[in-house]
Design an enzyme around this catalytic site. Structure first.
Site, short mmCIF file in Angstrom:
data_model
loop_
_atom_site.label_atom_id
_atom_site.label_comp_id
_atom_site.label_asym_id
_atom_site.label_seq_id
_atom_site.Cartn_x
_atom_site.Cartn_y
_atom_site.Cartn_z
N GLY A 50 -10.12 34.68 106.47
CA GLY A 50 -9.66 35.33 105.24
C GLY A 50 -8.40 34.73 104.67
N CYS A 51 -7.86 33.74 105.35
CA CYS A 51 -6.67 33.05 104.84
C CYS A 51 -7.11 31.73 104.22
CB CYS A 51 -5.68 32.77 105.98
SG CYS A 51 -5.00 34.25 106.72
N GLU A 52 -6.51 31.40 103.09
CA GLU A 52 -6.85 30.14 102.42
C GLU A 52 -6.46 28.93 103.26
OE1 GLU A 52 -5.09 28.04 98.57
OE2 GLU A 52 -6.26 29.83 98.09
#
Length: 138
Positions: A50-52
């Site tokens: 969920g983190c870029e």
């Protein structure tokens, strides 16, 4: 192995007192540099979805207290995460029981200055912290 960083220079009150977003942003980047690279943390189990940008988080309970270690390639993400870590590291389960990291970040007003992907990443880090805390309580 102890991966804890010295985050004693981080002050949420200092961030609140900063004059405007640019000053806050400088503090966040500066604080991100307090989190040292931790290549040993960079394993699949520690990767936060969920983190870029890739972010790795490990939970290390010790002597009735909770500690987290984090690594990322982005100083901004590390700085934002340091705002979370300073609130949870070294605390007992009782001290953490009433903590609302979402509310704390909302009160700082950072979300209006962050891109949606950074907000999503920060929320994913918060979710993983709570996941670790819940798993260790079981």
């Amino acid at each position: 192995m102890d991966y804890r960083d010295d985050l004693s220079a981080i002050s949420l009150a200092h961030l609140r007192a900063a004059s405007g977003w640019q000053q806050q942003y400088k503090l966040i980047i500066q604080w991100g540099k307090l989190i040292a690279p931790k290549p040993a943390l960079r394993i699949a189990d520690n990767l936060i979805r969920g983190c870029e940008v890739p972010v790795w988080l490990a939970h290390m309970p010790a002597q009735g207290r909770d500690y987290f270690a984090l690594d990322a390639d982005s100083s901004v993400i590390k700085g934002l995460a340091s705002l979370l870590l300073v609130q949870v590291n070294g605390k007992t389960r009782h001290e953490l029981s009433g903590l609302d990291l979402q509310r704390e970040l909302h009160d700082l007003g950072l979300e209006k200055h962050l891109t949606p992907s950074r907000n999503n990443g920060l929320n994913a880090i918060i979710a993983r912290i709570y996941q670790h805390l819940q798993q260790s309580a079981e």
